[in-house]
Design a protein around this motif. Structure first.
Motif, PDB file in Angstrom:
ATOM      1  N   LEU A  55      51.105 -43.342  31.326  1.00  0.00           N
ATOM      2  CA  LEU A  55      50.977 -44.283  32.435  1.00  0.00           C
ATOM      3  C   LEU A  55      50.703 -45.703  31.957  1.00  0.00           C
ATOM      4  O   LEU A  55      51.170 -46.664  32.561  1.00  0.00           O
ATOM      5  CB  LEU A  55      49.855 -43.823  33.369  1.00  0.00           C
ATOM      6  CG  LEU A  55      50.014 -42.423  33.958  1.00  0.00           C
ATOM      7  CD1 LEU A  55      48.771 -42.039  34.727  1.00  0.00           C
ATOM      8  CD2 LEU A  55      51.240 -42.354  34.837  1.00  0.00           C
ATOM      9  N   ALA A  56      49.919 -45.836  30.906  1.00  0.00           N
ATOM     10  CA  ALA A  56      49.585 -47.156  30.369  1.00  0.00           C
ATOM     11  C   ALA A  56      49.218 -46.995  28.903  1.00  0.00           C
ATOM     12  O   ALA A  56      48.727 -45.942  28.495  1.00  0.00           O
ATOM     13  CB  ALA A  56      48.421 -47.766  31.135  1.00  0.00           C
ATOM     14  N   ALA A  57      49.445 -48.036  28.129  1.00  0.00           N
ATOM     15  CA  ALA A  57      49.108 -47.984  26.707  1.00  0.00           C
ATOM     16  C   ALA A  57      48.769 -49.379  26.205  1.00  0.00           C
ATOM     17  O   ALA A  57      49.305 -50.376  26.699  1.00  0.00           O
ATOM     18  CB  ALA A  57      50.265 -47.412  25.905  1.00  0.00           C
ATOM     19  N   VAL A  58      47.861 -49.426  25.236  1.00  0.00           N
ATOM     20  CA  VAL A  58      47.503 -50.684  24.582  1.00  0.00           C
ATOM     21  C   VAL A  58      47.489 -50.435  23.082  1.00  0.00           C
ATOM     22  O   VAL A  58      46.924 -49.452  22.607  1.00  0.00           O
ATOM     23  CB  VAL A  58      46.129 -51.203  25.061  1.00  0.00           C
ATOM     24  CG1 VAL A  58      45.700 -52.408  24.257  1.00  0.00           C
ATOM     25  CG2 VAL A  58      46.175 -51.548  26.530  1.00  0.00           C
ATOM     26  N   ASP A  59      48.117 -51.341  22.361  1.00  0.00           N
ATOM     27  CA  ASP A  59      48.242 -51.253  20.916  1.00  0.00           C
ATOM     28  C   ASP A  59      47.380 -52.350  20.296  1.00  0.00           C
ATOM     29  O   ASP A  59      47.537 -53.524  20.619  1.00  0.00           O
ATOM     30  CB  ASP A  59      49.713 -51.443  20.553  1.00  0.00           C
ATOM     31  CG  ASP A  59      49.999 -51.290  19.081  1.00  0.00           C
ATOM     32  OD1 ASP A  59      49.046 -51.213  18.288  1.00  0.00           O
ATOM     33  OD2 ASP A  59      51.183 -51.251  18.724  1.00  0.00           O
ATOM     34  N   GLY A  60      46.477 -51.976  19.422  1.00  0.00           N
ATOM     35  CA  GLY A  60      45.590 -52.939  18.794  1.00  0.00           C
ATOM     36  C   GLY A  60      46.310 -53.932  17.898  1.00  0.00           C
ATOM     37  O   GLY A  60      45.850 -55.057  17.712  1.00  0.00           O
ATOM     38  N   LYS A  74      37.387 -55.305  22.732  1.00  0.00           N
ATOM     39  CA  LYS A  74      38.504 -56.133  23.205  1.00  0.00           C
ATOM     40  C   LYS A  74      39.656 -55.271  23.711  1.00  0.00           C
ATOM     41  O   LYS A  74      40.245 -55.554  24.757  1.00  0.00           O
ATOM     42  CB  LYS A  74      38.991 -57.046  22.079  1.00  0.00           C
ATOM     43  CG  LYS A  74      38.021 -58.137  21.717  1.00  0.00           C
ATOM     44  CD  LYS A  74      38.538 -58.957  20.560  1.00  0.00           C
ATOM     45  CE  LYS A  74      37.508 -59.972  20.104  1.00  0.00           C
ATOM     46  NZ  LYS A  74      37.957 -60.711  18.918  1.00  0.00           N
ATOM     47  N   ILE A  75      39.965 -54.224  22.966  1.00  0.00           N
ATOM     48  CA  ILE A  75      41.052 -53.334  23.372  1.00  0.00           C
ATOM     49  C   ILE A  75      40.701 -52.638  24.686  1.00  0.00           C
ATOM     50  O   ILE A  75      41.541 -52.510  25.580  1.00  0.00           O
ATOM     51  CB  ILE A  75      41.343 -52.303  22.262  1.00  0.00           C
ATOM     52  CG1 ILE A  75      41.956 -52.995  21.057  1.00  0.00           C
ATOM     53  CG2 ILE A  75      42.269 -51.210  22.758  1.00  0.00           C
ATOM     54  CD1 ILE A  75      42.114 -52.103  19.857  1.00  0.00           C
ATOM     55  N   ALA A  76      39.458 -52.195  24.815  1.00  0.00           N
ATOM     56  CA  ALA A  76      39.034 -51.510  26.040  1.00  0.00           C
ATOM     57  C   ALA A  76      39.089 -52.443  27.244  1.00  0.00           C
ATOM     58  O   ALA A  76      39.480 -52.027  28.338  1.00  0.00           O
ATOM     59  CB  ALA A  76      37.630 -50.945  25.865  1.00  0.00           C
ATOM     60  N   ALA A  77      38.714 -53.697  27.053  1.00  0.00           N
ATOM     61  CA  ALA A  77      38.771 -54.655  28.161  1.00  0.00           C
ATOM     62  C   ALA A  77      40.217 -54.868  28.611  1.00  0.00           C
ATOM     63  O   ALA A  77      40.508 -54.884  29.817  1.00  0.00           O
ATOM     64  CB  ALA A  77      38.144 -55.978  27.736  1.00  0.00           C
ATOM     65  N   GLU A  78      41.117 -55.001  27.661  1.00  0.00           N
ATOM     66  CA  GLU A  78      42.537 -55.176  27.997  1.00  0.00           C
ATOM     67  C   GLU A  78      43.102 -53.923  28.663  1.00  0.00           C
ATOM     68  O   GLU A  78      43.866 -54.002  29.623  1.00  0.00           O
ATOM     69  CB  GLU A  78      43.323 -55.496  26.722  1.00  0.00           C
ATOM     70  CG  GLU A  78      44.769 -55.811  26.947  1.00  0.00           C
ATOM     71  CD  GLU A  78      44.987 -57.094  27.726  1.00  0.00           C
ATOM     72  OE1 GLU A  78      45.994 -57.161  28.455  1.00  0.00           O
ATOM     73  OE2 GLU A  78      44.155 -58.018  27.618  1.00  0.00           O
ATOM     74  N   PHE A  79      42.697 -52.769  28.168  1.00  0.00           N
ATOM     75  CA  PHE A  79      43.175 -51.505  28.728  1.00  0.00           C
ATOM     76  C   PHE A  79      42.650 -51.304  30.148  1.00  0.00           C
ATOM     77  O   PHE A  79      43.368 -50.820  31.022  1.00  0.00           O
ATOM     78  CB  PHE A  79      42.750 -50.349  27.824  1.00  0.00           C
ATOM     79  CG  PHE A  79      43.390 -49.041  28.169  1.00  0.00           C
ATOM     80  CD1 PHE A  79      44.755 -48.877  28.086  1.00  0.00           C
ATOM     81  CD2 PHE A  79      42.624 -47.967  28.568  1.00  0.00           C
ATOM     82  CE1 PHE A  79      45.357 -47.672  28.397  1.00  0.00           C
ATOM     83  CE2 PHE A  79      43.204 -46.757  28.878  1.00  0.00           C
ATOM     84  CZ  PHE A  79      44.571 -46.609  28.792  1.00  0.00           C
ATOM     85  N   ALA A  80      41.406 -51.697  30.382  1.00  0.00           N
ATOM     86  CA  ALA A  80      40.834 -51.584  31.730  1.00  0.00           C
ATOM     87  C   ALA A  80      41.603 -52.462  32.715  1.00  0.00           C
ATOM     88  O   ALA A  80      41.851 -52.056  33.854  1.00  0.00           O
ATOM     89  CB  ALA A  80      39.358 -51.960  31.707  1.00  0.00           C
ATOM     90  N   ARG A 112      33.664 -48.211  30.445  1.00  0.00           N
ATOM     91  CA  ARG A 112      32.728 -48.037  31.570  1.00  0.00           C
ATOM     92  C   ARG A 112      32.232 -49.385  32.083  1.00  0.00           C
ATOM     93  O   ARG A 112      32.120 -49.593  33.287  1.00  0.00           O
ATOM     94  CB  ARG A 112      31.547 -47.173  31.140  1.00  0.00           C
ATOM     95  CG  ARG A 112      31.896 -45.724  30.963  1.00  0.00           C
ATOM     96  CD  ARG A 112      30.661 -44.886  30.660  1.00  0.00           C
ATOM     97  NE  ARG A 112      31.036 -43.537  30.328  1.00  0.00           N
ATOM     98  CZ  ARG A 112      31.068 -43.047  29.095  1.00  0.00           C
ATOM     99  NH1 ARG A 112      30.725 -43.802  28.064  1.00  0.00           N
ATOM    100  NH2 ARG A 112      31.429 -41.803  28.876  1.00  0.00           N
ATOM    101  N   GLU A 113      31.933 -50.297  31.164  1.00  0.00           N
ATOM    102  CA  GLU A 113      31.454 -51.624  31.562  1.00  0.00           C
ATOM    103  C   GLU A 113      32.514 -52.399  32.337  1.00  0.00           C
ATOM    104  O   GLU A 113      32.187 -53.232  33.174  1.00  0.00           O
ATOM    105  CB  GLU A 113      31.043 -52.430  30.329  1.00  0.00           C
ATOM    106  CG  GLU A 113      29.775 -51.948  29.678  1.00  0.00           C
ATOM    107  CD  GLU A 113      29.519 -52.606  28.334  1.00  0.00           C
ATOM    108  OE1 GLU A 113      30.312 -53.490  27.930  1.00  0.00           O
ATOM    109  OE2 GLU A 113      28.532 -52.227  27.684  1.00  0.00           O
ATOM    110  N   ASN A 114      33.777 -52.117  32.052  1.00  0.00           N
ATOM    111  CA  ASN A 114      34.873 -52.808  32.725  1.00  0.00           C
ATOM    112  C   ASN A 114      35.343 -52.084  33.984  1.00  0.00           C
ATOM    113  O   ASN A 114      36.403 -52.403  34.521  1.00  0.00           O
ATOM    114  CB  ASN A 114      36.043 -53.002  31.758  1.00  0.00           C
ATOM    115  CG  ASN A 114      35.751 -54.087  30.756  1.00  0.00           C
ATOM    116  OD1 ASN A 114      35.580 -55.241  31.115  1.00  0.00           O
ATOM    117  ND2 ASN A 114      35.662 -53.719  29.490  1.00  0.00           N
TER     118      ASN A 114
END
Length: 118
Positions: A55-60, A74-80, A112-114
């Motif tokens: 459904l969604a993906a983020v590559d570091g 940073k990756i988690a914030a972008e993914f959120a 969780r924070e995001n």
């Protein structure tokens, strides 16, 4: 490290991964968030296991971050942001056999924070 030690560590991680995957599954509204950690970067994806679709993906690498705690945040914030754009508010966290410590724990806490419920 010696080659047999590295092979043993990988074998144990794969065994943990299979044990975890037997217990969790994701769907369209409640996807599975899978994490892969290399020596250089992190990769995260949200997977619908029912349809076998990402459904969604983020590559570091594309974000230019390293596989450390700051990079994980940073990756988690972008993914959120990506998940919220697709109206996904909650998910199942698949640590992919990695120990829930350090980078993996920082990534989950940042999600969780995001605003993503795990």
């Amino acid at each position: 490290m010696r080659a047999n030690v590295l092979k043993r560590k990988l074998t144990l991680r794969i065994k943990r991964k299979k044990r975890i995957r037997a217990k969790i599954s994701g769907c369209e509204n409640f996807p599975r968030i899978s994490v892969f950690k290399s020596n250089r970067t992190l990769y995260i994806q949200a997977i619908d296991d029912v349809k076998a679709v990402t459904l969604a993906a983020v590559d570091g690498r594309k974000l230019g971050v390293k596989a450390n705690k700051e990079g994980a945040k940073k990756i988690a914030a972008e993914f959120a942001k990506t998940l919220k754009a697709k109206k996904i508010e909650q998910a199942v966290f698949d640590r992919n056999g990695y120990v829930y410590h350090g980078v993996i724990a920082a990534l989950a806490e940042s999600l969780r924070e995001n605003g993503i419920r795990l």
